[in-house]
Design an enzyme around this catalytic site. Structure first.
Site, PDB file in Angstrom:
ATOM      1  N   LEU A   9      26.036  15.723 -25.609  1.00 17.36           N
ATOM      2  CA  LEU A   9      25.453  15.401 -26.913  1.00 17.36           C
ATOM      3  C   LEU A   9      24.378  14.333 -26.737  1.00 17.36           C
ATOM      4  O   LEU A   9      24.675  13.186 -26.408  1.00 17.36           O
ATOM      5  CB  LEU A   9      26.537  14.903 -27.865  1.00 17.36           C
ATOM      6  CG  LEU A   9      27.733  15.860 -28.063  1.00 17.36           C
ATOM      7  CD1 LEU A   9      28.723  15.264 -29.055  1.00 17.36           C
ATOM      8  CD2 LEU A   9      27.257  17.231 -28.518  1.00 17.36           C
ATOM      9  N   ALA A  11      21.318  14.167 -28.995  1.00 19.05           N
ATOM     10  CA  ALA A  11      20.333  14.428 -30.042  1.00 19.05           C
ATOM     11  C   ALA A  11      20.072  13.244 -30.965  1.00 19.05           C
ATOM     12  O   ALA A  11      19.095  13.233 -31.695  1.00 19.05           O
ATOM     13  CB  ALA A  11      20.767  15.635 -30.883  1.00 19.05           C
ATOM     14  N   ARG A  16      19.777   1.734 -33.437  1.00 21.32           N
ATOM     15  CA  ARG A  16      20.240   0.378 -33.133  1.00 21.32           C
ATOM     16  C   ARG A  16      19.651  -0.166 -31.836  1.00 21.32           C
ATOM     17  O   ARG A  16      19.732  -1.369 -31.585  1.00 21.32           O
ATOM     18  CB  ARG A  16      21.769   0.351 -33.080  1.00 21.32           C
ATOM     19  CG  ARG A  16      22.413   0.312 -34.466  1.00 21.32           C
ATOM     20  CD  ARG A  16      23.924   0.199 -34.361  1.00 21.32           C
ATOM     21  NE  ARG A  16      24.547   1.481 -34.059  1.00 21.32           N
ATOM     22  CZ  ARG A  16      25.839   1.649 -33.794  1.00 21.32           C
ATOM     23  NH1 ARG A  16      26.647   0.590 -33.767  1.00 21.32           N
ATOM     24  NH2 ARG A  16      26.328   2.837 -33.542  1.00 21.32           N
ATOM     25  N   LYS A  23      17.029   6.870 -27.122  1.00 19.56           N
ATOM     26  CA  LYS A  23      18.205   6.136 -26.653  1.00 19.56           C
ATOM     27  C   LYS A  23      18.734   6.586 -25.299  1.00 19.56           C
ATOM     28  O   LYS A  23      18.923   5.769 -24.386  1.00 19.56           O
ATOM     29  CB  LYS A  23      19.338   6.204 -27.688  1.00 19.56           C
ATOM     30  CG  LYS A  23      20.569   5.416 -27.234  1.00 19.56           C
ATOM     31  CD  LYS A  23      21.658   5.354 -28.278  1.00 19.56           C
ATOM     32  CE  LYS A  23      22.474   6.596 -28.368  1.00 19.56           C
ATOM     33  NZ  LYS A  23      23.723   6.408 -29.136  1.00 19.56           N
ATOM     34  N   ASN A 386     -12.729   0.392   2.815  1.00 20.99           N
ATOM     35  CA  ASN A 386     -12.547   1.837   2.606  1.00 20.99           C
ATOM     36  C   ASN A 386     -13.221   2.377   1.351  1.00 20.99           C
ATOM     37  O   ASN A 386     -13.204   3.579   1.127  1.00 20.99           O
ATOM     38  CB  ASN A 386     -11.057   2.164   2.549  1.00 20.99           C
ATOM     39  CG  ASN A 386     -10.331   1.400   1.451  1.00 20.99           C
ATOM     40  OD1 ASN A 386     -10.752   0.314   1.048  1.00 20.99           O
ATOM     41  ND2 ASN A 386      -9.230   1.954   0.966  1.00 20.99           N
ATOM     42  N   TYR A 387     -13.817   1.523   0.535  1.00 25.09           N
ATOM     43  CA  TYR A 387     -14.265   1.963  -0.792  1.00 25.09           C
ATOM     44  C   TYR A 387     -15.700   1.515  -1.028  1.00 25.09           C
ATOM     45  O   TYR A 387     -16.030   0.326  -0.882  1.00 25.09           O
ATOM     46  CB  TYR A 387     -13.332   1.356  -1.843  1.00 25.09           C
ATOM     47  CG  TYR A 387     -13.569   1.790  -3.272  1.00 25.09           C
ATOM     48  CD1 TYR A 387     -13.700   3.137  -3.592  1.00 25.09           C
ATOM     49  CD2 TYR A 387     -13.648   0.852  -4.295  1.00 25.09           C
ATOM     50  CE1 TYR A 387     -13.904   3.534  -4.906  1.00 25.09           C
ATOM     51  CE2 TYR A 387     -13.847   1.245  -5.613  1.00 25.09           C
ATOM     52  CZ  TYR A 387     -13.978   2.581  -5.917  1.00 25.09           C
ATOM     53  OH  TYR A 387     -14.172   2.972  -7.223  1.00 25.09           O
TER      54      TYR A 387
END
Length: 456
Positions: A9, A11, A16, A23, A386-387
């Protein structure tokens, strides 16, 4: 053995929790509550498992994937109404169905198996999982007759003063004869204050029909904890952490301070490994034997070899070999592969890089998008550049090469086998094997510069 089925279950919205996250997807030790429940249930040799989804249905399906079939409860009209949504999948089956709440992450397969055996031995149409609570306030009470059989379940608000003294409570987990469940659930009404269809009403109907109602009492109340708010979530986290840590210690792992060590349920750790306080192990981590994980380290979805030492470092989505030393304060980023007997020292960052055996980057370096061969030395301050602002490029340092301190390797570039790079160099072209490359301005000394400057 009869066929077994499970209905989870999941759903309810969980208001709270006061959270945007649905949840049952709140994690306990890094793993969503509902996934804890499903994974334990799947150990029961089930023919089918159905998860009832409602709020956040797509997110739950994405998390559980093919572990479950799904039924949608579009309106949350009570637990009996939720189970009824599985009718098209299960109603024609013969066997036993266990109904479990998706917010009970501590419930174990061992307890569910014991409950199923009790159900079978008693020839019951329904068996209730019960527990003894020191403070049963708010829980439904299990009222037994003089023979010890279940006479009724009474909600706390409806209980007499005498019934409220009973400490055996209904945990909300049940075993049903599957055919009886789906036949009887049609008779449940919503004639109550909440206007909902309650699953315990199925039990009352079956009892009134003269069917056997049994109860299995677990001796571990903690397992039955349902998480409805953040307080209960923290309790579940604490209990689960203790359970996981105890299992590893019983298997030969030394946890110096288990109360301050956080290990995921999926982790596998070899014997005689020692883990110091503040360590956080997330996801699917495998650690070999005789390894030491120093305090305040963080490991995630990685493999760590045997006899390796990690000190105050972060390792994510990577593979570390045997007899390696890492840290302190190293960061091994995703897609890195560190070979055996490698040294990654303090303040070294490695990203999408491969280190061959016995190579080392001892301090203050960035090694990204690189292939480092065996027996390579990367001196202090070595950087793979590297960039270029748009694309990433590869640096290759072949076996036995020596890169001096404070060197910049401008990718794409290859340092050949056995080559040397002089300290302070910025390398823009390939270096042949066995060569020495010097790429820095020639030193010029200005005699008496300081003395003449001060005269001015």
């Amino acid at each position: 053995m009869d066929k077994r089925f499970a209905v989870v279950l999941a759903a309810g919205q969980g208001t709270r929790m006061k959270s945007k996250l649905y949840k049952v997807l709140h994690p306990v030790c890094g793993k969503p509550m509902v996934e804890h429940v499903v994974d334990e249930a799947l150990k029961l040799s089930l023919t089918k498992l159905v998860t009832i989804v409602g709020h956040g249905a797509e997110d739950v399906k994405k998390q559980l994937g093919k572990k479950s079939e799904y039924a949608l409860q579009a309106e949350q009209l009570g637990t009996a109404h939720a189970v009824k949504q599985a009718k098209s999948i299960l109603a024609d089956e013969k066997g036993t169905t266990i109904v479990i709440c998706g917010d009970t992450p501590l419930l174990t397969a061992e307890t569910m198996e014991a409950m199923l055996r009790e159900h079978q031995e008693k020839g019951a149409k329904v068996t209730i999982l019960t527990a003894v609570a020191e403070d049963p306030t708010g829980y439904g009470r299990i009222i037994r007759n003089e023979n010890g059989d279940v006479a009724k379940i009474v909600e706390h608000k409806d209980a007499t003063d005498e019934e409220r003294l009973v400490k055996e409570i209904n945990t909300g987990t049940y075993c049903f004869d599957n055919e009886a469940l789906f036949r009887t659930i049609e008779q449940v009404s919503n004639d109550n204050v909440q206007g909902e269809y309650y699953l315990p009403d199925v039990i009352e109907i079956l009892k009134n029909q003269g069917e056997t109602v049994a109860a299995y009492q677990t001796d571990n109340f903690q397992e039955t904890l349902g998480v409805n708010d953040r307080v209960a979530l923290s309790q579940a986290e604490r209990y689960m952490k203790r359970r996981i840590n105890k299992r590893h210690m019983q298997n030969g792992v030394s946890l110096i301070d288990p109360d301050h060590t956080y290990i995921s349920p999926e982790a596998v750790i070899g014997r005689d490994t020692v883990i110091y306080p503040g360590t956080v192990i997330k996801g699917r981590v495998v650690i070999g034997e005789d390894t030491v994980i120093g305090q305040n380290s963080e490991l995630e979805n990685s493999t760590i070899g045997s006899r390796t030492v990690i000190k105050q470092s972060v390792i994510v989505d990577s593979e570390i070999g045997d007899d390696v030393t890492i840290g302190p304060f190293a960061h091994i980023r995703p897609d890195s592969k560190i070979g055996n007997q490698v040294r990654i020292g303090n303040f070294v960052e490695v990203k999408k890089a491969q280190f061959g055996d016995r190579s080392k980057a001892s301090h203050l370096s960035y090694i990204g998008d690189a292939e480092i061969g065996t027996d390579v030395n990367l001196g202090c301050g070595s950087i793979t550049v590297n960039y270029d602002g748009k694309n990433k490029f590869m640096t290759k340092v072949e076996d036995g090469a020596f890169v001096g301190c404070n060197s910049n390797l401008i990718a794409p570039v290859t340092i050949g086998k056995g080559a040397y790079v002089a300290a302070g160099s910025t390398i823009t072209d390939d270096v042949p094997g066995q060569a020495l490359s010097i790429a820095r301005a020639r030193q010029v000394n200005k005699e008496d510069y300081a003395k003449n400057k001060h005269k001015k």
